[in-house]
Motif scaffolding. Structure first.
Motif, PDB file in Angstrom:
ATOM      1  N   GLU A  14       0.820  -1.216   0.000  1.00 28.33           N
ATOM      2  CA  GLU A  14       0.000   0.000   0.000  1.00 28.33           C
ATOM      3  C   GLU A  14       0.856   1.270   0.000  1.00 28.33           C
ATOM      4  O   GLU A  14       1.821   1.387   0.765  1.00 28.33           O
ATOM      5  CB  GLU A  14      -0.876   0.006   1.259  1.00 28.33           C
ATOM      6  CG  GLU A  14      -1.884   1.132   1.230  1.00 28.33           C
ATOM      7  CD  GLU A  14      -2.585   1.319   2.574  1.00 28.33           C
ATOM      8  OE1 GLU A  14      -3.345   2.269   2.701  1.00 28.33           O
ATOM      9  OE2 GLU A  14      -2.346   0.491   3.479  1.00 28.33           O
ATOM     10  N   SER A  36     -10.435   9.535   6.298  1.00 28.90           N
ATOM     11  CA  SER A  36      -9.615   8.644   7.095  1.00 28.90           C
ATOM     12  C   SER A  36      -8.714   7.772   6.207  1.00 28.90           C
ATOM     13  O   SER A  36      -9.162   7.255   5.197  1.00 28.90           O
ATOM     14  CB  SER A  36     -10.555   7.783   7.932  1.00 28.90           C
ATOM     15  OG  SER A  36      -9.835   7.135   8.909  1.00 28.90           O
ATOM     16  N   LYS A  40      -2.544  11.583   6.197  1.00 26.69           N
ATOM     17  CA  LYS A  40      -2.224  12.812   6.935  1.00 26.69           C
ATOM     18  C   LYS A  40      -1.187  12.556   8.031  1.00 26.69           C
ATOM     19  O   LYS A  40      -0.158  13.233   8.088  1.00 26.69           O
ATOM     20  CB  LYS A  40      -3.498  13.407   7.564  1.00 26.69           C
ATOM     21  CG  LYS A  40      -4.611  13.691   6.569  1.00 26.69           C
ATOM     22  CD  LYS A  40      -5.841  14.261   7.254  1.00 26.69           C
ATOM     23  CE  LYS A  40      -6.562  13.324   8.209  1.00 26.69           C
ATOM     24  NZ  LYS A  40      -7.208  12.160   7.601  1.00 26.69           N
ATOM     25  N   THR A  42       0.754  10.020   8.490  1.00 26.84           N
ATOM     26  CA  THR A  42       2.022   9.514   7.946  1.00 26.84           C
ATOM     27  C   THR A  42       2.862  10.683   7.444  1.00 26.84           C
ATOM     28  O   THR A  42       4.076  10.740   7.698  1.00 26.84           O
ATOM     29  CB  THR A  42       1.747   8.508   6.799  1.00 26.84           C
ATOM     30  OG1 THR A  42       0.898   7.475   7.309  1.00 26.84           O
ATOM     31  CG2 THR A  42       3.024   7.898   6.273  1.00 26.84           C
ATOM     32  N   HIS A 194      -9.811  16.229  11.690  1.00 30.36           N
ATOM     33  CA  HIS A 194     -10.975  15.772  10.937  1.00 30.36           C
ATOM     34  C   HIS A 194     -12.081  16.816  10.963  1.00 30.36           C
ATOM     35  O   HIS A 194     -13.076  16.695  10.269  1.00 30.36           O
ATOM     36  CB  HIS A 194     -11.549  14.501  11.590  1.00 30.36           C
ATOM     37  CG  HIS A 194     -10.797  13.288  11.212  1.00 30.36           C
ATOM     38  ND1 HIS A 194     -10.095  12.535  12.117  1.00 30.36           N
ATOM     39  CD2 HIS A 194     -10.605  12.699  10.024  1.00 30.36           C
ATOM     40  CE1 HIS A 194      -9.521  11.540  11.498  1.00 30.36           C
ATOM     41  NE2 HIS A 194      -9.812  11.608  10.226  1.00 30.36           N
TER      42      HIS A 194
HETATM   43  N1  ATP Z   1       2.582   1.526  10.613  1.00 34.25           N
HETATM   44  C1  ATP Z   1       1.778   1.222   9.587  1.00 34.25           C
HETATM   45  N2  ATP Z   1       1.790  -0.007   9.038  1.00 34.25           N
HETATM   46  C2  ATP Z   1       0.991  -0.320   7.988  1.00 34.25           C
HETATM   47  N3  ATP Z   1       0.131   0.533   7.411  1.00 34.25           N
HETATM   48  C3  ATP Z   1       0.063   1.765   7.929  1.00 34.25           C
HETATM   49  C4  ATP Z   1       0.879   2.190   9.033  1.00 34.25           C
HETATM   50  N4  ATP Z   1       0.608   3.470   9.302  1.00 34.25           N
HETATM   51  C5  ATP Z   1      -0.347   3.857   8.430  1.00 34.25           C
HETATM   52  N5  ATP Z   1      -0.665   2.847   7.602  1.00 34.25           N
HETATM   53  C6  ATP Z   1      -1.631   2.911   6.488  1.00 34.25           C
HETATM   54  O1  ATP Z   1      -1.313   4.034   5.685  1.00 34.25           O
HETATM   55  C7  ATP Z   1      -2.496   4.711   5.288  1.00 34.25           C
HETATM   56  C8  ATP Z   1      -2.437   6.155   5.747  1.00 34.25           C
HETATM   57  O2  ATP Z   1      -2.529   6.191   7.158  1.00 34.25           O
HETATM   58  P1  ATP Z   1      -2.517   7.549   7.983  1.00 34.25           P
HETATM   59  O3  ATP Z   1      -2.584   7.179   9.429  1.00 34.25           O
HETATM   60  O4  ATP Z   1      -1.408   8.392   7.528  1.00 34.25           O
HETATM   61  O5  ATP Z   1      -3.886   8.197   7.509  1.00 34.25           O
HETATM   62  P2  ATP Z   1      -4.681   9.413   8.124  1.00 34.25           P
HETATM   63  O6  ATP Z   1      -5.108  10.242   6.977  1.00 34.25           O
HETATM   64  O7  ATP Z   1      -3.877  10.076   9.184  1.00 34.25           O
HETATM   65  O8  ATP Z   1      -5.922   8.663   8.752  1.00 34.25           O
HETATM   66  P3  ATP Z   1      -6.851   9.045  10.010  1.00 34.25           P
HETATM   67  O9  ATP Z   1      -7.534  10.312   9.614  1.00 34.25           O
HETATM   68  O10 ATP Z   1      -7.783   7.888  10.086  1.00 34.25           O
HETATM   69  O11 ATP Z   1      -5.956   9.177  11.197  1.00 34.25           O
HETATM   70  C9  ATP Z   1      -3.664   3.935   5.876  1.00 34.25           C
HETATM   71  O12 ATP Z   1      -4.194   3.088   4.891  1.00 34.25           O
HETATM   72  C10 ATP Z   1      -3.045   3.143   7.003  1.00 34.25           C
HETATM   73  O13 ATP Z   1      -3.708   1.916   7.181  1.00 34.25           O
END
Ligand code: ATP
Length: 313
Positions: A14, A36, A40, A42, A194
């Motif tokens: 992914e 979600s 963000k 990451t 959010h």
């Molecule tokens: N440590 C990890 N291992 C595997 N996949 C991960 C990891 N961290 C994030 N992901 C995946 O990377 C993608 C982005 O995650 P991220 O947490 O950055 O999103 P986000 O926009 O901050 O989400 P949210 O608003 O739900 O917090 C998601 O599909 C998540 O499942």
């Protein structure tokens, strides 16, 4: 200044962040929004290297983030998260002093800095210094988290849903406090949320993400007026965009000086928003409000026509 050039992060098959480029100017508040899982957190965590990026470059003040050691990154980048990450067996004062201690500041200086920050965040030292995190309310704990992030006076503040777990009133109070702090401290802030009202209220620059990419970025008002596509439009509030826009404008920007007419009976503070003014007009079924200053002294008036953008009263 923070710059990301074509930054990519993959987790297995992914792609969480996909060739993302972003520039956050010094002293700017950049807010990342998006559904979600769009990448963000990451993105945020790659800036302080809690997550290492796979491709592209991240620069702080023109230097690659990988050229800094861990201690320098801790000093230069404050990090605040929703769950606060406070150490449960440490007092408030010890939690706030964490980074200065890691940086081996002298004890006296740490003590002074902790007291200064507690005052800044509205946490009286007598009352809170020796408390433990479990003895704090959510809002108080979050303030301690912000104080801790500011302890070593970093240029950069990364905030990941910092107020996400708070009730709406506490949340608004902390947003206001953050705005006041920012007006004094001018940090370079990247903020994930959010909550679109929070995003619009805090952002100098709003960045909308989708599937690891940036869909649109710019001033909140510009995104509200010209969303790039239906996704951005609905994320920004769809039919509520008019109210969101009104929330960005202060009554003081639209009011007219007091005229010869009798004062309207309903009053509104000059620093309230146009959306609050509209709500008040709806509630009281009136088309005119008296605008008052902090001491409740009339300083102007606001009519419905004026609120809607008309020139005259
Ligand atoms: N440590 C990890 N291992 C595997 N996949 C991960 C990891 N961290 C994030 N992901 C995946 O990377 C993608 C982005 O995650 P991220 O947490 O950055 O999103 P986000 O926009 O901050 O989400 P949210 O608003 O739900 O917090 C998601 O599909 C998540 O499942």
């Amino acid at each position: 200044m923070i710059e990301l050039f074509g930054v990519t992060k993959r987790f297995g098959a992914e792609t969480a962040v996909d060739a993302l480029s972003l520039r956050v100017e010094k002293g700017q508040v950049c807010v990342l929004v998006g559904t979600s899982g769009c990448g963000k957190s990451t993105t945020l965590r790659m800036i302080n290297r809690l997550i290492e990026h796979d491709a592209g470059e991240i620069h702080l003040e023109g230097a690659p983030v990988r050229s800094f050691d861990e201690v320098t990154l801790r000093r230069r980048i404050g990090y605040v998260i929703q769950s606060t990450g406070l150490f449960p067996h440490w007092t408030v004062a010890r939690n706030i002093g964490l980074v200065p201690r890691l940086l081996k500041w002298p004890r006296g200086r740490i003590h002074e800095r902790v007291e200064e920050l507690m005052a800044l965040l509205g946490l009286p030292v007598q009352e809170f210094a020796d408390k433990y995190p479990r003895q704090l309310s959510g809002g108080q704990a979050q303030r301690v988290g912000v104080a801790r992030a500011l302890a070593a006076d970093p240029d950069i503040l990364l905030m990941d849903e910092p107020f996400g777990a708070l009730d709406p009133l506490t949340r608004q109070a902390l947003q206001k406090q953050l705005q006041e702090l920012q007006a004094r401290l001018h940090k370079t802030v990247v903020f994930v949320t959010h909550d679109m009202d929070e995003a619009l209220a805090l952002a100098d620059r709003l960045v909308v993400m989708r599937k690891g990419r940036i869909v649109q970025q710019g001033r909140p008002i510009d995104l509200l007026h010209e969303p790039a596509d239906e996704f951005v439009e609905s994320l920004l509030g769809g039919m509520d965009r008019g109210l969101k826009e009104a929330a960005l404008t202060r009554v003081s920007e639209r009011m007219l000086p007091l005229g010869p007419r009798l004062l309207a009976s309903e009053r509104i503070p000059y620093d309230a928003s146009l959306s609050q003014a509209l709500s008040l007009m709806l509630w009281h079924r009136v088309e005119r409000l008296t605008v008052v200053d902090g001491e409740d002294i009339p300083v102007g008036e606001l009519s419905l026509r004026r609120l809607l953008g008309g020139k005259s009263s």
